[in-house]
Design a protein around this motif. Structure first.
Motif, PDB file in Angstrom:
ATOM      1  N   ILE A   1       0.885  -1.259   0.064  1.00 59.82           N
ATOM      2  CA  ILE A   1       0.039   0.006   0.048  1.00 59.82           C
ATOM      3  C   ILE A   1       0.754   1.216   0.222  1.00 59.82           C
ATOM      4  CG2 ILE A   1      -1.565   1.333   1.284  1.00 59.82           C
ATOM      5  CD1 ILE A   1      -2.801  -1.423   2.178  1.00 59.82           C
ATOM      6  N   VAL A   2       1.851   1.090   0.681  1.00 64.63           N
ATOM      7  CA  VAL A   2       2.901   2.340   0.761  1.00 64.63           C
ATOM      8  C   VAL A   2       3.437   2.713  -0.730  1.00 64.63           C
ATOM      9  CG1 VAL A   2       4.869   1.004   1.409  1.00 64.63           C
ATOM     10  CG2 VAL A   2       4.770   3.479   2.013  1.00 64.63           C
ATOM     11  N   ARG A   3       3.637   1.735  -1.725  1.00 63.60           N
ATOM     12  CA  ARG A   3       4.019   2.221  -2.886  1.00 63.60           C
ATOM     13  C   ARG A   3       3.020   3.064  -3.444  1.00 63.60           C
ATOM     14  NH1 ARG A   3       5.562  -2.809  -6.220  1.00 63.60           N
ATOM     15  NH2 ARG A   3       6.162  -1.182  -7.596  1.00 63.60           N
TER      16      ARG A   3
ATOM     17  N   PRO B   1      -7.994   6.057   2.007  1.00 66.95           N
ATOM     18  CA  PRO B   1      -8.402   5.925   0.178  1.00 66.95           C
ATOM     19  C   PRO B   1      -7.157   5.142  -0.258  1.00 66.95           C
ATOM     20  CG  PRO B   1      -7.580   8.305   0.987  1.00 66.95           C
ATOM     21  CD  PRO B   1      -7.930   7.528   2.215  1.00 66.95           C
ATOM     22  N   TYR B   2      -5.935   5.254   0.376  1.00 68.66           N
ATOM     23  CA  TYR B   2      -4.805   4.318  -0.317  1.00 68.66           C
ATOM     24  C   TYR B   2      -4.799   2.929  -0.325  1.00 68.66           C
ATOM     25  CZ  TYR B   2      -2.968   9.099   0.332  1.00 68.66           C
ATOM     26  OH  TYR B   2      -2.803  10.477   0.326  1.00 68.66           O
ATOM     27  N   SER B   3      -5.379   2.244   0.726  1.00 66.93           N
ATOM     28  CA  SER B   3      -5.612   0.922   1.065  1.00 66.93           C
ATOM     29  C   SER B   3      -6.767   0.521  -0.169  1.00 66.93           C
ATOM     30  CB  SER B   3      -5.808   0.402   2.072  1.00 66.93           C
ATOM     31  OG  SER B   3      -7.335   0.838   2.679  1.00 66.93           O
ATOM     32  N   SER B   4      -7.755   1.206  -0.634  1.00 65.19           N
ATOM     33  CA  SER B   4      -8.691   1.238  -1.585  1.00 65.19           C
ATOM     34  C   SER B   4      -8.165   1.231  -3.070  1.00 65.19           C
ATOM     35  CB  SER B   4      -9.764   2.254  -1.565  1.00 65.19           C
ATOM     36  OG  SER B   4     -10.642   1.759  -0.057  1.00 65.19           O
ATOM     37  N   TYR B   5      -7.110   2.362  -3.137  1.00 65.70           N
ATOM     38  CA  TYR B   5      -6.645   2.369  -4.449  1.00 65.70           C
ATOM     39  C   TYR B   5      -5.476   1.021  -4.718  1.00 65.70           C
ATOM     40  CZ  TYR B   5      -8.097   7.265  -5.400  1.00 65.70           C
ATOM     41  OH  TYR B   5      -8.724   8.539  -5.817  1.00 65.70           O
TER      42      TYR B   5
ATOM     43  N   SER C   1      -8.747  -7.726  -1.192  1.00 74.20           N
ATOM     44  CA  SER C   1      -8.397  -7.671   0.311  1.00 74.20           C
ATOM     45  C   SER C   1      -7.099  -6.940   0.875  1.00 74.20           C
ATOM     46  CB  SER C   1      -8.361  -9.333   0.848  1.00 74.20           C
ATOM     47  OG  SER C   1      -8.256  -9.050   2.584  1.00 74.20           O
ATOM     48  N   HIS C   2      -7.213  -6.339   1.915  1.00 74.91           N
ATOM     49  CA  HIS C   2      -6.034  -5.600   2.379  1.00 74.91           C
ATOM     50  C   HIS C   2      -5.916  -5.481   3.735  1.00 74.91           C
ATOM     51  CE1 HIS C   2      -8.180  -2.173   3.647  1.00 74.91           C
ATOM     52  NE2 HIS C   2      -9.078  -2.246   2.151  1.00 74.91           N
ATOM     53  N   ASP C   3      -4.460  -5.454   4.300  1.00 75.50           N
ATOM     54  CA  ASP C   3      -4.366  -5.281   5.644  1.00 75.50           C
ATOM     55  C   ASP C   3      -3.730  -3.792   5.748  1.00 75.50           C
ATOM     56  OD1 ASP C   3      -1.447  -5.903   5.002  1.00 75.50           O
ATOM     57  OD2 ASP C   3      -1.883  -7.945   5.915  1.00 75.50           O
ATOM     58  N   ARG C   4      -2.893  -3.594   6.997  1.00 74.75           N
ATOM     59  CA  ARG C   4      -1.991  -2.517   6.853  1.00 74.75           C
ATOM     60  C   ARG C   4      -1.176  -2.194   5.894  1.00 74.75           C
ATOM     61  NH1 ARG C   4      -1.432  -2.640  13.557  1.00 74.75           N
ATOM     62  NH2 ARG C   4      -3.611  -2.426  14.018  1.00 74.75           N
TER      63      ARG C   4
ATOM     64  N   ALA D   1       2.987   7.127  -4.848  1.00 79.08           N
ATOM     65  CA  ALA D   1       3.064   7.507  -6.163  1.00 79.08           C
ATOM     66  C   ALA D   1       1.816   8.483  -6.436  1.00 79.08           C
ATOM     67  CB  ALA D   1       2.588   6.130  -7.102  1.00 79.08           C
ATOM     68  N   ILE D   2       0.696   8.268  -5.446  1.00 72.32           N
ATOM     69  CA  ILE D   2      -0.142   9.148  -5.598  1.00 72.32           C
ATOM     70  C   ILE D   2       0.207  10.663  -4.941  1.00 72.32           C
ATOM     71  CG2 ILE D   2      -2.535   9.842  -4.603  1.00 72.32           C
ATOM     72  CD1 ILE D   2      -3.168   6.894  -4.658  1.00 72.32           C
ATOM     73  N   GLU D   3       0.980  10.469  -3.990  1.00 74.84           N
ATOM     74  CA  GLU D   3       1.433  11.580  -3.023  1.00 74.84           C
ATOM     75  C   GLU D   3       2.520  12.504  -4.205  1.00 74.84           C
ATOM     76  OE1 GLU D   3       2.658  10.320   0.633  1.00 74.84           O
ATOM     77  OE2 GLU D   3       0.788  10.852   1.309  1.00 74.84           O
ATOM     78  N   LYS D   4       3.440  11.683  -4.805  1.00 77.16           N
ATOM     79  CA  LYS D   4       4.416  12.148  -5.787  1.00 77.16           C
ATOM     80  C   LYS D   4       3.874  12.819  -6.901  1.00 77.16           C
ATOM     81  CE  LYS D   4       8.628  11.257  -7.973  1.00 77.16           C
ATOM     82  NZ  LYS D   4       9.681  10.206  -8.202  1.00 77.16           N
ATOM     83  N   ILE D   5       3.173  12.083  -7.847  1.00 74.29           N
ATOM     84  CA  ILE D   5       2.431  12.276  -8.868  1.00 74.29           C
ATOM     85  C   ILE D   5       1.231  13.081  -9.030  1.00 74.29           C
ATOM     86  CG2 ILE D   5       1.994  11.489 -11.319  1.00 74.29           C
ATOM     87  CD1 ILE D   5       3.825   9.060 -10.747  1.00 74.29           C
ATOM     88  N   GLY D   6       0.068  12.586  -7.871  1.00 73.40           N
ATOM     89  CA  GLY D   6      -0.960  13.401  -7.512  1.00 73.40           C
ATOM     90  C   GLY D   6      -2.221  12.840  -8.872  1.00 73.40           C
TER      91      GLY D   6
END
Length: 132
Positions: free
Chosen positions: A12-14, A45-49, A110-113, A18-23
């Motif tokens: 998720i951090v990747r 929103p990041y885990s959903s993306y 599915s996702h976790d932290r 990318a979203i924070e850098k490129i927008g």
């Protein structure tokens, strides 16, 4: 009948980086307006993306595309009212599905932290009818 399967997992951090850098250009290149609206409405929103990113890659693999052959927005993953994700195919992805006699793509997200994971199964019309 099962025609193809695909799976994918991503940190998720990747996706967040990318979203924070490129927008917005990153989000708009990979996600439809409905997907963006859904993700932005979430507490995280990041885990959903990330789950949708993994889902799209899993769908590409289930269609036999790997990562080429269509645009990211040719695959849309939207949750039904009850929460179950549903795949919609457009453009080149829809054309490829039609050529391969794929009636639909079933998906699980599915996702976790830390990670998001997805599994997709491309199925024939008979499989869709049996499911209903």
């Amino acid at each position: 009948m099962l025609i193809g399967v695909g799976t994918d997992s991503i940190e998720i951090v990747r996706v967040r980086a990318a979203i924070e850098k490129i927008g917005c250009s990153f989000v708009r290149r990979l996600f439809t307006e409905r997907e963006e609206e859904y993700c932005e409405g979430k507490k995280d929103p990041y885990s959903s993306y990330a789950a949708r990113f993994a889902g799209k890659e899993a769908v590409f693999k289930a269609l036999g595309l790997g990562l080429g052959g269509c645009k990211w927005t040719d695959v849309e993953i939207i949750n039904e009212a009850g929460g179950r994700p549903q795949v919609f195919l457009y453009g080149q992805a829809a054309q490829i599905a039609q050529e391969k006699k794929i009636a639909g793509v079933l998906i699980s997200l599915s996702h976790d932290r830390e990670r998001a994971v997805a599994f997709a199964a491309a199925v024939s019309a008979e499989a869709i009818l049996m499911r209903e």
